[in-house]
Design a protein around this motif. Structure first.
Motif, PDB file in Angstrom:
ATOM      1  N   ASP A 106      42.070  29.368  10.127  1.00 18.63           N
ATOM      2  CA  ASP A 106      41.485  28.057  10.441  1.00 18.63           C
ATOM      3  C   ASP A 106      40.578  27.561   9.321  1.00 18.63           C
ATOM      4  N   SER A 158      47.452  29.520  15.699  1.00 15.20           N
ATOM      5  CA  SER A 158      47.845  29.271  17.094  1.00 15.20           C
ATOM      6  C   SER A 158      48.485  30.495  17.723  1.00 15.20           C
ATOM      7  N   SER A 168      46.902  32.334  20.929  1.00 13.83           N
ATOM      8  CA  SER A 168      47.689  32.486  22.150  1.00 13.83           C
ATOM      9  C   SER A 168      47.634  33.926  22.660  1.00 13.83           C
ATOM     10  N   GLY A 170      48.636  27.595  23.625  1.00 10.89           N
ATOM     11  CA  GLY A 170      48.547  28.158  22.274  1.00 10.89           C
ATOM     12  C   GLY A 170      49.919  28.464  21.704  1.00 10.89           C
ATOM     13  N   ALA A 212      51.509  25.269  20.915  1.00 12.00           N
ATOM     14  CA  ALA A 212      50.911  24.700  19.699  1.00 12.00           C
ATOM     15  C   ALA A 212      51.576  25.259  18.448  1.00 12.00           C
ATOM     16  N   GLY A 213      51.847  26.558  18.447  1.00 10.04           N
ATOM     17  CA  GLY A 213      52.535  27.145  17.300  1.00 10.04           C
ATOM     18  C   GLY A 213      53.900  26.510  17.086  1.00 10.04           C
ATOM     19  N   ALA A 259      44.827  20.211  23.949  1.00  8.18           N
ATOM     20  CA  ALA A 259      46.172  20.388  23.405  1.00  8.18           C
ATOM     21  C   ALA A 259      46.858  19.042  23.182  1.00  8.18           C
TER      22      ALA A 259
END
Length: 172
Positions: free
Chosen positions: A18, A38, A42, A57, A60-61, A103
């Motif tokens: 990040d 992500s 997760s 999560g 999101a990936g 999200a």
């Protein structure tokens, strides 16, 4: 090693990616870092048994991989719908609402065609996730969101506040 400790280690690893994410200028650089982050986040939420956040999560990936290749609003809409579906299926109260809202914000941001707009929208999504992580009692995830927000602000400042001012100074 307890599941909680392992979850915190995974978030510690996500922190590294990040921090790198918003220090690069390119949208694709940011997205590659977020794909890795992500996935780790997760797994962290799986270990803590926060199923909405874990599902979001993972989604999101997948979303970041997709948005690496396209900024299609149709694709964005699919991911917004998937986020809502995960939020409904795994609903467990305020944590589900916060993570789902975060999200959705991050989904909209990741499908922006410019990193500037992506950063701006992700400011908001990060605030929802920060609140979620505080209420989920995950100290390392709180740190992650604080650092992510700070990194985003620093990157935004470097690229969109300082540089335009410097450019304006040079042209006079």
């Amino acid at each position: 090693m307890t599941p909680f400790l392992l979850s915190q280690i995974l978030v510690g690893m996500a922190i590294c990616t990040d921090l790198l994410s918003f220090q690069g200028k390119g949208r694709k650089h940011i997205l590659v870092c977020l794909i890795i982050s992500s996935s780790l986040i997760s797994l962290h939420f799986v270990l803590l048994e926060h199923w909405t956040a874990a599902g979001l999560g993972l989604l999101a990936g997948i979303r970041f991989v997709t948005s690496y290749f396209t900024t299609s609003k149709k694709a964005m809409s699919v991911f917004v719908c998937c986020s809502l579906l995960i939020g409904i299926v795994t609903y467990s109260g305020v944590l589900s609402l916060l993570s789902c809202t975060g999200a959705i914000c991050n989904t909209v941001g990741s499908f922006c065609s410019t990193d500037r707009r992506m950063r701006e929208i992700m400011f908001l999504g990060t605030c929802f996730w920060l609140t979620h992580n505080i209420l989920a009692h995950s100290p390392t995830a709180v740190l992650l969101e604080c650092l992510f927000l700070s990194s985003n602000i620093v990157g935004y400042y470097r690229y969109y506040v300082v540089r335009p001012a410097q450019t304006g100074t040079l042209s006079h």
